[in-house]
Scaffold this active site. Structure first.
Site, mmCIF file in Angstrom:
data_model
loop_
_atom_site.group_PDB
_atom_site.id
_atom_site.type_symbol
_atom_site.label_atom_id
_atom_site.label_comp_id
_atom_site.label_asym_id
_atom_site.label_seq_id
_atom_site.Cartn_x
_atom_site.Cartn_y
_atom_site.Cartn_z
ATOM 1 N N SER A 186 0.872 -1.180 0.000
ATOM 2 C CA SER A 186 0.000 0.000 0.000
ATOM 3 C C SER A 186 0.902 1.220 0.000
ATOM 4 O O SER A 186 2.081 1.128 0.389
ATOM 5 C CB SER A 186 -0.843 0.000 1.277
ATOM 6 O OG SER A 186 -1.508 1.232 1.448
ATOM 7 N N TYR A 220 -2.220 0.426 11.037
ATOM 8 C CA TYR A 220 -2.219 -0.171 9.694
ATOM 9 C C TYR A 220 -0.914 0.124 8.943
ATOM 10 O O TYR A 220 -0.319 -0.781 8.347
ATOM 11 C CB TYR A 220 -3.420 0.381 8.914
ATOM 12 C CG TYR A 220 -3.527 -0.099 7.479
ATOM 13 C CD1 TYR A 220 -3.786 -1.437 7.186
ATOM 14 C CD2 TYR A 220 -3.405 0.794 6.405
ATOM 15 C CE1 TYR A 220 -3.910 -1.874 5.869
ATOM 16 C CE2 TYR A 220 -3.532 0.357 5.089
ATOM 17 C CZ TYR A 220 -3.779 -0.973 4.828
ATOM 18 O OH TYR A 220 -3.902 -1.404 3.525
HETATM 19 P P1 NAP Z 1 -11.518 -6.185 0.989
HETATM 20 O O1 NAP Z 1 -12.486 -5.918 -0.110
HETATM 21 O O2 NAP Z 1 -11.961 -5.966 2.405
HETATM 22 O O3 NAP Z 1 -10.934 -7.657 0.826
HETATM 23 C C1 NAP Z 1 -10.044 -8.202 1.777
HETATM 24 C C2 NAP Z 1 -9.887 -9.684 1.539
HETATM 25 O O4 NAP Z 1 -8.962 -10.198 2.526
HETATM 26 C C3 NAP Z 1 -11.198 -10.445 1.684
HETATM 27 O O5 NAP Z 1 -11.282 -11.402 0.665
HETATM 28 C C4 NAP Z 1 -11.057 -11.129 3.045
HETATM 29 O O6 NAP Z 1 -11.718 -12.390 3.008
HETATM 30 C C5 NAP Z 1 -9.545 -11.350 3.102
HETATM 31 N N1 NAP Z 1 -9.070 -11.585 4.453
HETATM 32 C C6 NAP Z 1 -9.112 -10.745 5.522
HETATM 33 N N2 NAP Z 1 -8.628 -11.375 6.601
HETATM 34 C C7 NAP Z 1 -8.273 -12.626 6.217
HETATM 35 C C8 NAP Z 1 -7.712 -13.758 6.865
HETATM 36 N N3 NAP Z 1 -7.427 -13.739 8.180
HETATM 37 N N4 NAP Z 1 -7.459 -14.877 6.148
HETATM 38 C C9 NAP Z 1 -7.741 -14.917 4.830
HETATM 39 N N5 NAP Z 1 -8.277 -13.888 4.151
HETATM 40 C C10 NAP Z 1 -8.546 -12.764 4.836
HETATM 41 O O7 NAP Z 1 -10.211 -5.247 0.833
HETATM 42 P P2 NAP Z 1 -9.254 -4.959 -0.428
HETATM 43 O O8 NAP Z 1 -9.247 -3.494 -0.644
HETATM 44 O O9 NAP Z 1 -9.581 -5.845 -1.568
HETATM 45 O O10 NAP Z 1 -7.849 -5.335 0.223
HETATM 46 C C11 NAP Z 1 -6.969 -6.294 -0.343
HETATM 47 C C12 NAP Z 1 -5.546 -5.916 0.001
HETATM 48 O O11 NAP Z 1 -5.223 -4.657 -0.598
HETATM 49 C C13 NAP Z 1 -5.258 -5.759 1.492
HETATM 50 O O12 NAP Z 1 -3.987 -6.309 1.783
HETATM 51 C C14 NAP Z 1 -5.236 -4.249 1.684
HETATM 52 O O13 NAP Z 1 -4.427 -3.868 2.778
HETATM 53 C C15 NAP Z 1 -4.641 -3.818 0.356
HETATM 54 N N6 NAP Z 1 -4.901 -2.412 -0.007
HETATM 55 C C16 NAP Z 1 -6.174 -1.941 -0.106
HETATM 56 C C17 NAP Z 1 -6.369 -0.596 -0.455
HETATM 57 C C18 NAP Z 1 -7.748 0.011 -0.576
HETATM 58 O O14 NAP Z 1 -7.845 1.250 -0.629
HETATM 59 N N7 NAP Z 1 -8.814 -0.759 -0.633
HETATM 60 C C19 NAP Z 1 -5.261 0.243 -0.686
HETATM 61 C C20 NAP Z 1 -3.995 -0.282 -0.568
HETATM 62 C C21 NAP Z 1 -3.818 -1.617 -0.243
HETATM 63 P P3 NAP Z 1 -12.522 -13.092 4.211
HETATM 64 O O15 NAP Z 1 -13.106 -11.989 5.047
HETATM 65 O O16 NAP Z 1 -13.546 -13.925 3.484
HETATM 66 O O17 NAP Z 1 -11.508 -13.932 4.923
#
Ligand code: NAP
Length: 248
Positions: free
Chosen positions: A135, A148
């Site tokens: 990120s 975070y």
């Molecule tokens: P999201 O829509 O909330 O998806 C997060 C995913 O992670 C879900 O599939 C969730 O699945 C899974 N997850 C969470 N805890 C878990 C665990 N203990 N074991 C296995 N799976 C787990 O969020 P996203 O934006 O797609 O985020 C994906 C990645 O991108 C993350 O690493 C986040 O930090 C990064 N990111 C996001 C942003 C943003 O603005 N959205 C920006 C920079 C980086 P379950 O709940 O079904 O387990």
């Protein structure tokens, strides 16, 4: 792809929603057999039905779950360490151990565990690749984000260390570091409070999960000798974690 060459296998953690789901779908359409891991298996199964992947329960914060998951993956070329989350926006003085531990167990220890478990199979593939979802929080900080950002700084350190430790082996390593992406991320961070969750995206056109899937797929489909070290990607309206041009 000819019938004799087996399709490459991509493992995507956190594939039940957001960036992970979009990435799995994109990789499947780019010719990968995808293995989908997350806790919400019903969501994984829906996705698997659409893109032909394999849905496997995975809680990256639980060592035995990672062990069972990894043992069910026979071969792997591409590991996308995407599972991750943020819990709240408390200043460090008020950050609870529980929130900090949830973020560390998932974003850092979970990523490390899955990587460790699959490294031998990535190497055995002869053309392995690890893509870590970092990120801009991996190199920027903001008030209220200390819990975070510390974990995403750690992801960056792990990625860079692995690049040193894996040099000479047939494994590439990439960090994709997005800014604001509209997914379930914000709903999770604000524990389902829709009004608070919508705020970060107000007055801008944020990135979509598909935009990030595009970055992952691009890095993964370069020729094997080409290592994309990192991709930093933000909405046009975002200059830093806190400097965002919002239309009112
Ligand atoms: P999201 O829509 O909330 O998806 C997060 C995913 O992670 C879900 O599939 C969730 O699945 C899974 N997850 C969470 N805890 C878990 C665990 N203990 N074991 C296995 N799976 C787990 O969020 P996203 O934006 O797609 O985020 C994906 C990645 O991108 C993350 O690493 C986040 O930090 C990064 N990111 C996001 C942003 C943003 O603005 N959205 C920006 C920079 C980086 P379950 O709940 O079904 O387990």
């Amino acid at each position: 792809m000819d019938g004799a060459t087996p399709r490459p296998v991509a493992v995507v953690t956190g594939a039940s929603a957001g960036i992970g789901a979009a990435t799995a779908q994109r990789l499947a359409s780019d010719g990968f057999d995808v293995v989908l891991g997350a806790r919400r298996v019903d969501k994984l199964e829906e996705l698997a039905a659409r893109c032909g992947g394999r849905a496997l329960a995975l809680d990256v914060s639980d060592a035995s779950s990672v062990e069972v998951f990894s043992s069910e993956v026979e071969r792997v070329n591409l590991l996308v360490n995407n599972a991750g989350l943020a819990v709240g926006v408390d200043p460090l003085a008020e950050l609870s151990d529980e929130a900090a531990e949830t973020m560390w167990r998932t974003n850092v220890l979970g990523l490390l565990r899955v990587t460790r478990a699959l490294l031998p199979k990535l190497e055995a593939s002869g053309n392995g690749h690890i893509v870590n979802l970092g990120s801009i929080a991996g190199f920027e900080v903001y008030a209220g984000g200390g819990g975070y950002t510390a974990t995403k700084h750690a992801v960056r350190a792990i990625t860079r260390t692995l690049r040193l430790e894996l040099v000479g082996k047939p494994i590439r390593i990439t960090e994709v570091a997005p800014g604001l992406v509209e997914t379930e991320f914000s709903m999770v961070r604000f524990a389902g409070d829709g009004a608070k969750a919508a705020k970060p995206y107000e007055g801008i056109e944020p990135l979509t999960a598909e935009d990030i899937a595009d970055c992952v797929a691009w890095a993964a489909t370069r020729p094997p000798h080409v290592n994309i070290d990192e991709i930093v990607v933000r909405p046009r309206a975002q200059a830093t974690a806190t400097v965002v041009a919002r239309e009112t």
